[in-house]
Design a protein around this motif. Structure first.
Motif, mmCIF file in Angstrom:
data_model
loop_
_atom_site.group_PDB
_atom_site.id
_atom_site.type_symbol
_atom_site.label_atom_id
_atom_site.label_comp_id
_atom_site.label_asym_id
_atom_site.label_seq_id
_atom_site.Cartn_x
_atom_site.Cartn_y
_atom_site.Cartn_z
ATOM 1 N N GLU A 1 83.427 -11.916 8.211
ATOM 2 C CA GLU A 1 83.795 -11.190 9.429
ATOM 3 C C GLU A 1 84.310 -9.797 9.079
ATOM 4 O OE1 GLU A 1 83.316 -12.141 12.412
ATOM 5 O OE2 GLU A 1 83.032 -14.316 12.277
ATOM 6 N N ARG A 2 83.983 -8.820 9.961
ATOM 7 C CA ARG A 2 84.465 -7.456 9.772
ATOM 8 C C ARG A 2 84.924 -6.887 11.108
ATOM 9 N NH1 ARG A 2 84.238 -9.260 5.690
ATOM 10 N NH2 ARG A 2 83.324 -8.584 3.723
ATOM 11 N N LEU B 1 79.799 4.198 28.853
ATOM 12 C CA LEU B 1 79.996 3.551 27.555
ATOM 13 C C LEU B 1 81.035 2.446 27.651
ATOM 14 C CD1 LEU B 1 80.001 6.505 24.952
ATOM 15 C CD2 LEU B 1 78.161 4.904 25.494
ATOM 16 N N LEU B 2 82.088 2.684 28.420
ATOM 17 C CA LEU B 2 83.143 1.684 28.581
ATOM 18 C C LEU B 2 82.594 0.410 29.216
ATOM 19 C CD1 LEU B 2 86.069 0.763 28.463
ATOM 20 C CD2 LEU B 2 86.473 2.006 30.605
ATOM 21 N N ASN B 3 81.822 0.559 30.262
ATOM 22 C CA ASN B 3 81.247 -0.612 30.927
ATOM 23 C C ASN B 3 80.293 -1.362 30.006
ATOM 24 O OD1 ASN B 3 82.636 -0.167 33.331
ATOM 25 N ND2 ASN B 3 81.029 1.148 34.173
ATOM 26 N N ALA B 4 79.514 -0.601 29.250
ATOM 27 C CA ALA B 4 78.580 -1.233 28.308
ATOM 28 C C ALA B 4 79.347 -1.991 27.224
ATOM 29 C CB ALA B 4 77.673 -0.178 27.680
ATOM 30 N N TYR B 5 80.440 -1.367 26.733
ATOM 31 C CA TYR B 5 81.255 -2.028 25.702
ATOM 32 C C TYR B 5 81.876 -3.320 26.224
ATOM 33 C CZ TYR B 5 85.291 -3.084 22.806
ATOM 34 O OH TYR B 5 86.213 -3.752 22.035
ATOM 35 N N LEU B 6 82.441 -3.286 27.418
ATOM 36 C CA LEU B 6 83.092 -4.458 27.992
ATOM 37 C C LEU B 6 82.107 -5.606 28.205
ATOM 38 C CD1 LEU B 6 85.495 -2.748 30.563
ATOM 39 C CD2 LEU B 6 86.124 -3.909 28.429
ATOM 40 N N SER B 7 80.860 -5.280 28.464
ATOM 41 C CA SER B 7 79.857 -6.323 28.662
ATOM 42 C C SER B 7 79.510 -7.041 27.357
ATOM 43 C CB SER B 7 78.584 -5.727 29.274
ATOM 44 O OG SER B 7 77.913 -4.897 28.347
ATOM 45 N N GLU B 8 79.823 -6.414 26.217
ATOM 46 C CA GLU B 8 79.514 -7.015 24.909
ATOM 47 C C GLU B 8 80.490 -8.140 24.563
ATOM 48 O OE1 GLU B 8 77.151 -5.648 22.538
ATOM 49 O OE2 GLU B 8 76.954 -3.519 23.034
ATOM 50 N N LYS B 9 81.730 -8.028 25.052
ATOM 51 C CA LYS B 9 82.746 -9.071 24.859
ATOM 52 C C LYS B 9 82.913 -9.465 23.391
ATOM 53 C CE LYS B 9 81.954 -10.982 29.464
ATOM 54 N NZ LYS B 9 81.569 -12.160 30.280
ATOM 55 N N ASP C 1 83.945 -7.532 17.036
ATOM 56 C CA ASP C 1 83.331 -7.463 15.716
ATOM 57 C C ASP C 1 82.970 -6.030 15.346
ATOM 58 O OD1 ASP C 1 83.555 -10.170 15.643
ATOM 59 O OD2 ASP C 1 81.410 -10.610 15.851
ATOM 60 N N ALA C 2 82.912 -5.776 14.040
ATOM 61 C CA ALA C 2 82.601 -4.430 13.550
ATOM 62 C C ALA C 2 81.225 -3.960 13.994
ATOM 63 C CB ALA C 2 82.692 -4.412 12.024
ATOM 64 N N GLU C 3 80.273 -4.871 14.115
ATOM 65 C CA GLU C 3 78.921 -4.479 14.522
ATOM 66 C C GLU C 3 78.941 -3.818 15.898
ATOM 67 O OE1 GLU C 3 74.453 -6.419 15.130
ATOM 68 O OE2 GLU C 3 76.129 -7.685 14.499
ATOM 69 N N VAL C 4 79.707 -4.407 16.822
ATOM 70 C CA VAL C 4 79.799 -3.859 18.169
ATOM 71 C C VAL C 4 80.692 -2.618 18.185
ATOM 72 C CG1 VAL C 4 80.654 -4.289 20.516
ATOM 73 C CG2 VAL C 4 79.349 -6.055 19.310
#
Length: 205
Positions: free
Chosen positions: A149-150, A180-188, A191-194
């Motif tokens: 994990e990272r 970008l904020l909405n897109a980020y929040l949808s990732e939930k 992790d470093a990848e996100v």
């Protein structure tokens, strides 16, 4: 003919500047780009079994000069190798938790530095909780599953303080960019990848 030689010369200079390796003794030196120029270095990606045996960063930076190797391991705060930034895990702490040995990959975003490393302390608790794998801090750090994990951490260039780039921190960084904020929040995910993907987007702003 003369024009060709000039073009070739600038090409060599450009190649040299890209491949230049530099070492920094402290965060202050890094911010001022006040470092020593080094010769040829080799960057080795550490395997999972190496990380399990000796906790620390993903990268080992190696020179053919043994005395320089000792300085790389324990003396330098950061290094730039082939245009990439690395932070020495021996020199940094997150809420009194150590990161171990070797180097972690890093990037600049604005005036702050972000580096990618294994979850420790509260960051380990946060990421294991989000994966429904609850446990105390000691168990989280010792868990073999966390070796792979990272997460990202932020180094404040004014104070040197290190903070975990979790959901709350990332939301603050993205607040001026609603899409970008909405897109980020949808990732939930923390992790470093996100996180790294959105940090790179901010880097380009």
């Amino acid at each position: 003919m003369k024009r060709l030689w000039i073009i070739m010369l600038f090409g060599v200079v450009a190649m040299g500047s890209v491949a230049q390796n530099r070492s920094y003794l402290s965060l202050k030196n890094l911010l001022a780009d006040d470092g020593d120029t080094l010769g040829s270095l080799r960057i080795e990606k550490r395997a999972k079994n190496q990380l399990m045996m000796t906790a620390g960063g993903d990268y080992k930076i190696v020179s053919s000069n043994e005395s320089l190797n000792k300085r790389i391991k324990s003396r330098y705060y950061a290094m730039k190798c082939d245009g990439k930034l690395f932070i020495n895990c021996r020199k940094i702490r997150f809420k009194h938790f150590r990161f171990g040995t070797c180097y972690a990959g890093a990037m600049w975003v604005g005036t702050k530095i972000y580096f990618c490393a294994v979850p420790v302390g509260p960051a380990a608790v946060s990421i294991t909780s989000s994966k429904n794998n609850m446990g105390d801090i000691g168990q989280a750090i010792a868990s073999s599953s966390l070796v792979s994990e990272r997460v990202f951490y932020e180094i404040d260039s004014t104070t040197g303080k290190i903070d975990f780039v979790g959901k709350d921190k990332m939301c603050l960084l993205l607040k001026e960019y609603p899409d970008l904020l909405n897109a980020y929040l949808s990732e939930k995910s923390e992790d470093a990848e996100v996180t790294g993907k959105y940090l790179q987007m901010l880097q380009q702003k």
